[in-house]
Write a protein that holds these residues in place. Sequence first.
Motif, mmCIF file in Angstrom:
data_model
loop_
_atom_site.group_PDB
_atom_site.id
_atom_site.type_symbol
_atom_site.label_atom_id
_atom_site.label_comp_id
_atom_site.label_asym_id
_atom_site.label_seq_id
_atom_site.Cartn_x
_atom_site.Cartn_y
_atom_site.Cartn_z
ATOM 1 N N GLY A 177 0.831 -1.208 0.000
ATOM 2 C CA GLY A 177 0.000 0.000 0.000
ATOM 3 C C GLY A 177 0.865 1.256 0.000
ATOM 4 N N PHE A 178 1.877 1.292 0.861
ATOM 5 C CA PHE A 178 2.782 2.437 0.864
ATOM 6 C C PHE A 178 3.467 2.592 -0.496
ATOM 7 C CE2 PHE A 178 3.090 1.786 5.659
ATOM 8 C CZ PHE A 178 2.320 2.898 5.954
ATOM 9 N N ASP A 179 3.826 1.460 -1.119
ATOM 10 C CA ASP A 179 4.434 1.523 -2.452
ATOM 11 C C ASP A 179 3.462 2.119 -3.473
ATOM 12 O OD1 ASP A 179 6.944 0.549 -1.787
ATOM 13 O OD2 ASP A 179 6.444 -1.549 -2.261
ATOM 14 N N LEU A 180 2.172 1.777 -3.360
ATOM 15 C CA LEU A 180 1.180 2.347 -4.259
ATOM 16 C C LEU A 180 1.074 3.859 -4.071
ATOM 17 C CD1 LEU A 180 -1.689 -0.316 -3.997
ATOM 18 C CD2 LEU A 180 -0.248 0.146 -6.001
ATOM 19 N N ALA A 181 1.129 4.301 -2.818
ATOM 20 C CA ALA A 181 1.089 5.743 -2.540
ATOM 21 C C ALA A 181 2.300 6.435 -3.156
ATOM 22 C CB ALA A 181 1.035 5.986 -1.033
ATOM 23 N N ILE A 182 3.480 5.827 -3.008
ATOM 24 C CA ILE A 182 4.700 6.412 -3.561
ATOM 25 C C ILE A 182 4.648 6.438 -5.087
ATOM 26 C CG2 ILE A 182 7.200 6.078 -3.780
ATOM 27 C CD1 ILE A 182 7.054 4.836 -0.899
ATOM 28 N N ALA A 183 4.119 5.381 -5.702
ATOM 29 C CA ALA A 183 3.991 5.354 -7.163
ATOM 30 C C ALA A 183 3.054 6.454 -7.647
ATOM 31 C CB ALA A 183 3.487 3.985 -7.612
ATOM 32 N N THR A 184 1.984 6.696 -6.905
ATOM 33 C CA THR A 184 1.061 7.781 -7.233
ATOM 34 C C THR A 184 1.790 9.118 -7.210
ATOM 35 O OG1 THR A 184 -0.856 6.576 -6.361
ATOM 36 C CG2 THR A 184 -1.041 8.972 -6.483
ATOM 37 N N ILE A 185 2.598 9.311 -6.179
ATOM 38 C CA ILE A 185 3.363 10.555 -6.032
ATOM 39 C C ILE A 185 4.365 10.706 -7.174
ATOM 40 C CG2 ILE A 185 5.077 11.711 -4.582
ATOM 41 C CD1 ILE A 185 3.583 10.351 -2.167
ATOM 42 N N LEU A 215 4.069 16.789 -2.244
ATOM 43 C CA LEU A 215 4.330 15.487 -2.865
ATOM 44 C C LEU A 215 5.675 14.923 -2.387
ATOM 45 C CD1 LEU A 215 3.101 16.259 -6.486
ATOM 46 C CD2 LEU A 215 2.081 14.573 -4.942
ATOM 47 N N GLN A 216 6.706 15.750 -2.350
ATOM 48 C CA GLN A 216 8.014 15.272 -1.891
ATOM 49 C C GLN A 216 7.968 14.897 -0.416
ATOM 50 O OE1 GLN A 216 10.360 14.411 -3.732
ATOM 51 N NE2 GLN A 216 10.517 15.710 -5.547
ATOM 52 N N ALA A 217 7.243 15.685 0.384
ATOM 53 C CA ALA A 217 7.143 15.389 1.816
ATOM 54 C C ALA A 217 6.436 14.057 2.055
ATOM 55 C CB ALA A 217 6.399 16.518 2.531
ATOM 56 N N LEU A 218 5.368 13.800 1.316
ATOM 57 C CA LEU A 218 4.653 12.537 1.481
ATOM 58 C C LEU A 218 5.477 11.363 0.965
ATOM 59 C CD1 LEU A 218 0.999 13.572 0.544
ATOM 60 C CD2 LEU A 218 2.017 13.330 2.813
ATOM 61 N N LYS A 219 6.249 11.589 -0.083
ATOM 62 C CA LYS A 219 7.144 10.527 -0.552
ATOM 63 C C LYS A 219 8.177 10.201 0.522
ATOM 64 C CE LYS A 219 10.241 9.150 -4.308
ATOM 65 N NZ LYS A 219 10.771 9.466 -5.654
#
Length: 435
Positions: A177-185, A215-219
């Motif tokens: 799930g975290f990887d999906l969030a990072i891919a979105t970013i 976006l960078q902060a969430l990544k």
Amino acid sequence: MKSNIIKYTTILTLAVVAMATTSCKKDFTDPSRPSEEQVFSSPAGLTGVCVGLQRTYSLSRASSLYNLVTTTGLVTRELRLLNAGNLPEDQLNRGGTAVDGTNTMLAGLWTTSNKIIYDADKVIENANNLSDKGYAAGLIGYASIFKALSIGAMSMYWTDVPEGNGVNVGFVTRAQGFDLAIATIDNALAAIAANTPPANFNSSIPAGLDIVNTLQALKARFSLFNGKYDQALAAANLVDLTKRSTMNFEAANPNPIFDVHTSNFNVCQPLDSTMGLPVGLAPDLADKRVPFYMILSGSSAARFKINGFAQLANSAYPIYLPGEMTLIKAEALARKTSPDLDGALVELNKVVTKKASGDPFGVGADLPAIAGPLTADQLLQEIYRNRCVELYMSGLKLEDMRRFGRPNTERSRNFMPYPFRERDNNPNTPADPAF
């Protein structure tokens, strides 16, 4: 997740793209309401959906923001419950088996997160069809922030998360799930790098949100949570720590933490000035972040009252804090394959010694620097302490407690049970965790 049953109709609020009908045949739809095709094919319609994402995430007691901050606050002992008549909050406060699939706060977070992901996907998909690629990039960046926040929220609370939208959808691990969030970013950052959003895009969305820095902060945040320390460090280094990125409120649409908690003494207030930390980790008595986040209430109901980012109805709530980025750097340096403990201490001391005047939000401990050298364990303990204080009521503490190996006795739940609505409609729903 049976998202075909819960049809998300954000188009209801998009009167800006309403059109008159010319057909004379019988049509029992509202002629003043745009079709979904019309909404998702125009810049104005897509912008309206984006604004709806932020409203769903941040406004009202049903919002993701309220549910994240309050649930984490109660489970990790940041907050105390003042009235057990608030049943969902009381379940979380008691923890253990008292928390089950009936909890409406968890169900609300599950539903709003999936709604945001669904609508954000529609924006991202259809923005690519716009002729103005700069405006499209702005839409993709904005929608991706709330999609990533929602995937991240689910990954922080549940052991497994839905892998998409549809009937009887499958689940992936929370790490995926975290990887999906990072891919979105990453997709959003690539779109913005290719086409800079125009000024008219920024003026069409709610003020306060800095897209690229967010976006960078969430990544950086989700990379840290997933143990990708070099990636977290690289992303954190790209965040401009002089900038703010916030969700803003007004009297007519108040800050939900203020509206439910600060404005009265009927639901939650701070546990005490320890911020729920045990002996040995509690904040220094001179730490100026404590009076930033809480003040004496003057009420017998609770000694302390919420201050900080929920002081007033129009208090803006940060999506991330500059101090979070500095602490990510410290932790990533301490945990990466070839640790840099001296460098980690330098970053940690930037937060420890920071004055309120040196922070865009006025968050500053203003303490003496921690003397080194420290062992890795000592350093990580200080990083954890400072994350708990610097990021108080950010909704991140439960994830931090697990990552830093804090004992279960310091929290009332470790992971959350799945809402009954999901379990009743999706046979692929995983088993609930024991604690």
